[in-house]
Design a protein around this motif. Sequence first.
Motif, mmCIF file in Angstrom:
data_model
loop_
_atom_site.group_PDB
_atom_site.id
_atom_site.type_symbol
_atom_site.label_atom_id
_atom_site.label_comp_id
_atom_site.label_asym_id
_atom_site.label_seq_id
_atom_site.Cartn_x
_atom_site.Cartn_y
_atom_site.Cartn_z
ATOM 1 N N VAL A 19 0.837 -1.202 0.000
ATOM 2 C CA VAL A 19 0.000 0.000 0.000
ATOM 3 C C VAL A 19 0.868 1.247 0.000
ATOM 4 N N ASP A 20 0.746 2.044 -1.061
ATOM 5 C CA ASP A 20 1.386 3.351 -1.130
ATOM 6 C C ASP A 20 0.305 4.424 -1.077
ATOM 7 N N PRO A 44 2.720 16.381 6.623
ATOM 8 C CA PRO A 44 2.205 15.797 7.874
ATOM 9 C C PRO A 44 0.994 14.899 7.660
ATOM 10 N N THR A 45 0.152 15.231 6.690
ATOM 11 C CA THR A 45 -1.004 14.395 6.391
ATOM 12 C C THR A 45 -0.557 13.058 5.802
ATOM 13 N N LEU A 46 0.458 13.092 4.923
ATOM 14 C CA LEU A 46 1.001 11.847 4.378
ATOM 15 C C LEU A 46 1.659 11.015 5.479
ATOM 16 N N ARG A 47 2.347 11.662 6.395
ATOM 17 C CA ARG A 47 2.982 10.938 7.500
ATOM 18 C C ARG A 47 1.938 10.259 8.384
ATOM 19 N N LYS A 48 0.787 10.892 8.538
ATOM 20 C CA LYS A 48 -0.276 10.250 9.316
ATOM 21 C C LYS A 48 -0.744 8.983 8.608
ATOM 22 N N ALA A 49 -0.853 9.060 7.261
ATOM 23 C CA ALA A 49 -1.248 7.871 6.501
ATOM 24 C C ALA A 49 -0.210 6.757 6.652
ATOM 25 N N LEU A 50 1.057 7.134 6.690
ATOM 26 C CA LEU A 50 2.116 6.144 6.920
ATOM 27 C C LEU A 50 2.008 5.556 8.321
ATOM 28 N N ALA A 51 1.663 6.392 9.297
ATOM 29 C CA ALA A 51 1.521 5.909 10.677
ATOM 30 C C ALA A 51 0.344 4.947 10.807
ATOM 31 N N ILE A 52 -0.674 5.129 9.978
ATOM 32 C CA ILE A 52 -1.811 4.214 9.985
ATOM 33 C C ILE A 52 -1.408 2.847 9.432
ATOM 34 N N GLY A 53 -0.383 2.837 8.541
ATOM 35 C CA GLY A 53 0.103 1.546 8.069
ATOM 36 C C GLY A 53 0.545 1.463 6.624
ATOM 37 N N ALA A 54 0.419 2.552 5.857
ATOM 38 C CA ALA A 54 0.883 2.525 4.478
ATOM 39 C C ALA A 54 2.393 2.286 4.439
ATOM 40 N N ASP A 55 2.868 1.674 3.351
ATOM 41 C CA ASP A 55 4.282 1.303 3.246
ATOM 42 C C ASP A 55 5.172 2.467 2.828
ATOM 43 N N SER A 56 4.696 3.314 1.929
ATOM 44 C CA SER A 56 5.480 4.453 1.469
ATOM 45 C C SER A 56 4.553 5.535 0.960
ATOM 46 N N ALA A 57 5.092 6.739 0.800
ATOM 47 C CA ALA A 57 4.288 7.881 0.377
ATOM 48 C C ALA A 57 4.964 8.591 -0.781
ATOM 49 N N ILE A 58 4.149 9.191 -1.626
ATOM 50 C CA ILE A 58 4.629 9.973 -2.762
ATOM 51 C C ILE A 58 3.930 11.331 -2.717
ATOM 52 N N ARG A 59 4.721 12.384 -2.849
ATOM 53 C CA ARG A 59 4.142 13.724 -2.944
ATOM 54 C C ARG A 59 4.532 14.329 -4.283
ATOM 55 N N VAL A 60 3.521 14.687 -5.081
ATOM 56 C CA VAL A 60 3.779 15.377 -6.347
ATOM 57 C C VAL A 60 3.917 16.853 -6.031
#
Length: 248
Positions: A57-58, A69-85
Amino acid sequence: MKILVCISHVPDTTSKINFTDDNSKFDTNGVQFVINPNDEFGLTRAMWFKEKQGASVDVVNVGGAETEPTLRKALAIGADSAIRVNTAALDGFQVAKQLAKVVQEGGYDLVIAGRESIDYNGGMVPGMLAGLTNANFVNNCINLEVDGTNATAIREIDGGKETVATTLPLVIGGQKGLVEESDLRIPNMRGIMMARKKPLTVVEPVDANAETSAVKFEKPTPKGAVTLVSPDNLDELVNLLHNEAKVI
């Protein structure tokens, strides 16, 4: 299965909303931002696929550094990695174009987006994204099951629900009902600490012009507000009330 969850960075519903530049721009001062609620339902469903079926899950967001910070919260919920355009979200088409590049380069099987964001309520991005990536599309999705490359979804329609069968690759516009509200996850301390070590990749945008622009914003009339009657329209108001009384 590779899953990409689209995350909108939206004002908390309890925030006091104001506008600047003659009511043509949203004033972000003092506003708390959160994961778009429709996206949070989608992220929770993606976590179910990760835990039950071993999916990866990305999460992705189109926006500036202030959205991290919103992406980091999604990572804290359990996503594996994040991408910001790395570009401001200007309108639905421009955002869909940015997301389409991420989807195509990442080779995702399933893209989960909220049916709309609670700030602009455009409801355009999931459908446009499906069209740009040549994927199947189910909107207003309230349940999703995946078995191999086959998917079964339930969506809300006027007056009821509809069950549809489709195949991957698939884009859904999710909403409340995709999971129960009680299943939504609050990041715990372990998740927050792990999120700091997970990759958050910043990618540059593709050329994409916004097709629409906001000319002016207007707040709704406050609840319980009194409308003043001037002498110029007093007769009109009296006649209106008189006619309504006749109907009753």
